[in-house]
Design a protein around this motif. Structure first.
Motif, PDB file in Angstrom:
ATOM      1  N   MET A 123       0.845  -1.195   0.000  1.00 50.02           N
ATOM      2  CA  MET A 123       0.000   0.000   0.000  1.00 50.02           C
ATOM      3  C   MET A 123       0.879   1.243   0.000  1.00 50.02           C
ATOM      4  SD  MET A 123      -1.552   2.672   1.877  1.00 50.02           S
ATOM      5  CE  MET A 123      -1.140   2.351   3.569  1.00 50.02           C
ATOM      6  N   GLU A 124       0.521   2.215  -0.814  1.00 45.97           N
ATOM      7  CA  GLU A 124       1.248   3.477  -0.831  1.00 45.97           C
ATOM      8  C   GLU A 124       0.276   4.637  -0.668  1.00 45.97           C
ATOM      9  OE1 GLU A 124       2.918   4.741  -4.610  1.00 45.97           O
ATOM     10  OE2 GLU A 124       1.647   3.307  -5.685  1.00 45.97           O
ATOM     11  N   PHE A 125       0.758   5.727  -0.087  1.00 46.20           N
ATOM     12  CA  PHE A 125      -0.061   6.920   0.071  1.00 46.20           C
ATOM     13  C   PHE A 125       0.305   7.878  -1.057  1.00 46.20           C
ATOM     14  CE2 PHE A 125      -1.259  11.035   1.970  1.00 46.20           C
ATOM     15  CZ  PHE A 125      -2.567  10.731   2.334  1.00 46.20           C
ATOM     16  N   GLY A 156      -2.812  -1.125  -7.440  1.00 49.58           N
ATOM     17  CA  GLY A 156      -3.237  -0.265  -8.538  1.00 49.58           C
ATOM     18  C   GLY A 156      -4.599   0.360  -8.362  1.00 49.58           C
ATOM     19  N   ARG A 157      -5.293   0.056  -7.247  1.00 51.80           N
ATOM     20  CA  ARG A 157      -6.638   0.592  -7.031  1.00 51.80           C
ATOM     21  C   ARG A 157      -6.607   1.732  -6.017  1.00 51.80           C
ATOM     22  NH1 ARG A 157     -11.015  -2.313  -8.843  1.00 51.80           N
ATOM     23  NH2 ARG A 157     -10.650  -4.430  -9.616  1.00 51.80           N
ATOM     24  N   PRO A 158      -7.458   2.758  -6.219  1.00 51.28           N
ATOM     25  CA  PRO A 158      -7.499   3.884  -5.278  1.00 51.28           C
ATOM     26  C   PRO A 158      -8.500   3.636  -4.154  1.00 51.28           C
ATOM     27  CG  PRO A 158      -8.887   4.376  -7.162  1.00 51.28           C
ATOM     28  CD  PRO A 158      -8.311   3.001  -7.411  1.00 51.28           C
ATOM     29  N   PHE A 159      -8.108   4.003  -2.935  1.00 49.37           N
ATOM     30  CA  PHE A 159      -8.990   3.862  -1.775  1.00 49.37           C
ATOM     31  C   PHE A 159      -8.930   5.128  -0.940  1.00 49.37           C
ATOM     32  CE2 PHE A 159      -7.804  -0.397  -3.017  1.00 49.37           C
ATOM     33  CZ  PHE A 159      -9.003  -1.095  -2.950  1.00 49.37           C
ATOM     34  N   HIS A 160     -10.069   5.456  -0.339  1.00 44.07           N
ATOM     35  CA  HIS A 160     -10.118   6.622   0.536  1.00 44.07           C
ATOM     36  C   HIS A 160      -9.144   6.420   1.699  1.00 44.07           C
ATOM     37  CE1 HIS A 160     -11.706   9.719   3.228  1.00 44.07           C
ATOM     38  NE2 HIS A 160     -12.297  10.237   2.165  1.00 44.07           N
ATOM     39  N   LYS A 161      -8.587   7.509   2.180  1.00 38.93           N
ATOM     40  CA  LYS A 161      -7.574   7.407   3.233  1.00 38.93           C
ATOM     41  C   LYS A 161      -8.143   6.896   4.555  1.00 38.93           C
ATOM     42  CE  LYS A 161      -7.790  12.297   4.656  1.00 38.93           C
ATOM     43  NZ  LYS A 161      -6.981  13.518   4.847  1.00 38.93           N
ATOM     44  N   THR A 162      -9.484   6.893   4.703  1.00 41.73           N
ATOM     45  CA  THR A 162     -10.082   6.337   5.912  1.00 41.73           C
ATOM     46  C   THR A 162     -10.238   4.820   5.837  1.00 41.73           C
ATOM     47  OG1 THR A 162     -12.320   6.730   5.057  1.00 41.73           O
ATOM     48  CG2 THR A 162     -11.353   8.452   6.452  1.00 41.73           C
ATOM     49  N   THR A 163      -9.914   4.219   4.695  1.00 40.39           N
ATOM     50  CA  THR A 163      -9.926   2.761   4.616  1.00 40.39           C
ATOM     51  C   THR A 163      -8.933   2.234   5.644  1.00 40.39           C
ATOM     52  OG1 THR A 163     -10.354   2.918   2.243  1.00 40.39           O
ATOM     53  CG2 THR A 163      -9.692   0.766   3.094  1.00 40.39           C
ATOM     54  N   PRO A 164      -9.375   1.340   6.509  1.00 42.57           N
ATOM     55  CA  PRO A 164      -8.514   0.939   7.640  1.00 42.57           C
ATOM     56  C   PRO A 164      -7.149   0.388   7.232  1.00 42.57           C
ATOM     57  CG  PRO A 164     -10.755   0.197   8.009  1.00 42.57           C
ATOM     58  CD  PRO A 164     -10.709   0.736   6.603  1.00 42.57           C
ATOM     59  N   GLY A 165      -6.147   0.778   8.012  1.00 41.33           N
ATOM     60  CA  GLY A 165      -4.811   0.195   7.938  1.00 41.33           C
ATOM     61  C   GLY A 165      -4.168   0.182   6.576  1.00 41.33           C
ATOM     62  N   ASN A 166      -3.668  -0.991   6.222  1.00 44.00           N
ATOM     63  CA  ASN A 166      -2.914  -1.125   4.969  1.00 44.00           C
ATOM     64  C   ASN A 166      -3.810  -1.476   3.780  1.00 44.00           C
ATOM     65  OD1 ASN A 166      -3.622  -3.772   5.407  1.00 44.00           O
ATOM     66  ND2 ASN A 166      -1.559  -4.532   5.764  1.00 44.00           N
ATOM     67  N   VAL A 167      -5.125  -1.376   3.957  1.00 43.75           N
ATOM     68  CA  VAL A 167      -6.145  -1.689   2.942  1.00 43.75           C
ATOM     69  C   VAL A 167      -6.232  -3.204   2.706  1.00 43.75           C
ATOM     70  CG1 VAL A 167      -6.961  -1.352   0.567  1.00 43.75           C
ATOM     71  CG2 VAL A 167      -5.873   0.550   1.786  1.00 43.75           C
ATOM     72  N   ARG A 168      -5.106  -3.839   2.508  1.00 44.52           N
ATOM     73  CA  ARG A 168      -5.079  -5.273   2.191  1.00 44.52           C
ATOM     74  C   ARG A 168      -5.867  -6.099   3.196  1.00 44.52           C
ATOM     75  NH1 ARG A 168       0.406  -7.872   3.480  1.00 44.52           N
ATOM     76  NH2 ARG A 168      -0.557  -7.639   5.536  1.00 44.52           N
ATOM     77  N   ASP A 169      -5.639  -5.846   4.494  1.00 42.99           N
ATOM     78  CA  ASP A 169      -6.282  -6.655   5.522  1.00 42.99           C
ATOM     79  C   ASP A 169      -7.799  -6.480   5.513  1.00 42.99           C
ATOM     80  OD1 ASP A 169      -3.777  -7.516   6.248  1.00 42.99           O
ATOM     81  OD2 ASP A 169      -3.596  -6.152   7.962  1.00 42.99           O
ATOM     82  N   GLN A 170      -8.256  -5.231   5.282  1.00 44.37           N
ATOM     83  CA  GLN A 170      -9.702  -4.978   5.229  1.00 44.37           C
ATOM     84  C   GLN A 170     -10.331  -5.709   4.046  1.00 44.37           C
ATOM     85  OE1 GLN A 170     -11.199  -3.484   7.604  1.00 44.37           O
ATOM     86  NE2 GLN A 170     -13.175  -2.695   6.896  1.00 44.37           N
ATOM     87  N   LEU A 171      -9.659  -5.673   2.907  1.00 46.72           N
ATOM     88  CA  LEU A 171     -10.171  -6.359   1.721  1.00 46.72           C
ATOM     89  C   LEU A 171     -10.215  -7.870   1.949  1.00 46.72           C
ATOM     90  CD1 LEU A 171      -8.420  -4.470  -1.229  1.00 46.72           C
ATOM     91  CD2 LEU A 171     -10.655  -4.027  -0.188  1.00 46.72           C
TER      92      LEU A 171
END
Length: 297
Positions: free
Chosen positions: A1-3, A22-37
């Motif tokens: 994940m990159e900011f 390669g996908r965009p996510f809102h910055k409030t998406t928890p943590g590193n995004v990967r775990d939430q997905l």
């Protein structure tokens, strides 16, 4: 994940988001995004769950409160649904049956159980020009959204593949949902179009009642129709039932600015001729080979 941070040459218009695979996510998406997905893809749905799936600003809260009234048999305003994209999924796991919860995520990111037909899915779409205008006003009225800028810059952002709300732009979101529904005929899904709901509100309420398998008493359905007008929902949302600590990071009162006009064709009050022509050109290029039933001008 990159900011990721993007700005114009003057640093007056800018946006930021999290990017994962390669996908965009809102910055409030928890943590590193990967775990939430990962957790959401493996989320265990129940047969009496209703998963509401929308691209933001497509009538989400309107449909949600209609569903809640029909399922509860009351006319109570239910406020804002649990949002799987941004919240601890344990909170949804702990909800009492029957559960209704929301995701703005694009099709590849929804639970595998949903693709197997375990919960019922309600998918709502809307004319993208009105989505764009509604999203601009919504974001402009909050803090810590990851966007600062004028309408013209917001349109460029919306038309890009970096629009961060659903893990995909509106264009990719609609194409992935179209492909996904075709590839998973076993899903229990009701597709609604915002403009159709506006034109025939009572008829859409009947469709929802049939899909949800709730009693279809005409007198009650007419009362539901009266209680889901924009004016009534807006009034209810302005009261304490519209407040929540969940949203204190984007609004001091914890009351997100959900309801504005709710009109069909409001984009005409914002778009210039040049902006409209540009939008049309991008739409034709990105949506080639796909057709959708909502009114697109």
């Amino acid at each position: 994940m990159e900011f990721v941070e993007v700005s114009d040459e003057f640093q007056t218009n800018k946006y930021s988001f999290k990017r994962y695979k390669g996908r965009p996510f809102h910055k409030t998406t928890p943590g590193n995004v990967r775990d939430q997905l990962q957790r959401f893809s493996e989320f265990q749905c129940r047969a009496d769950d209703v998963l509401l799936c929308t691209f933001p600003k497509s009538g989400t809260h309107w449909v949600y409160n209609t569903v809640q009234m029909l399922r509860s048999g009351t006319l109570k305003y239910s406020g804002t649904p649990r949002v799987a994209d941004a919240e601890d999924l344990k909170l949804i796991e702990q909800m009492e049956t029957p559960r209704t919860f929301l995701t703005h995520f694009t099709f590849p990111l929804i639970p595998n159980d949903a693709k197997r037909g375990i919960p019922k899915v309600i998918f709502v779409s809307r004319n993208p020009k009105d989505v764009l205008v509604s999203a601009f006003h919504y974001i402009d009225n909050m803090c810590n959204t990851g966007f600062e800028g004028d309408f013209n810059f917001f349109m460029k952002f919306f038309l890009s593949e970096e629009f961060y709300v659903s893990g995909a732009s509106w264009f990719t979101y609609m194409k992935e949902w179209s492909d996904g529904l075709r590839q998973h005929p076993e899903m229990r899904v009701l597709s609604l179009i915002y403009e159709d709901f506006k034109k025939d509100t009572y008829g859409t309420i009947e469709k929802l009642a049939d899909f949800l398998e709730v009693k279809k008493d005409a007198t009650f359905l007419r009362e539901v129709e009266k209680n889901i007008t924009l004016e009534h929902l807006k009034e209810c949302h302005a009261k304490i039932t519209g407040e929540s600590d969940r949203w204190s990071m984007v609004d001091k009162s914890g009351r997100v600015p959900i309801y504005r006009k709710g009109k069909v064709g409001d984009w005409k009050n914002m778009f210039t001729v040049a902006q409209n022509e540009h939008f049309n050109a991008v739409y034709l290029e990105k949506m080639a080979g796909y057709e959708f039933a909502f009114e697109y001008e």
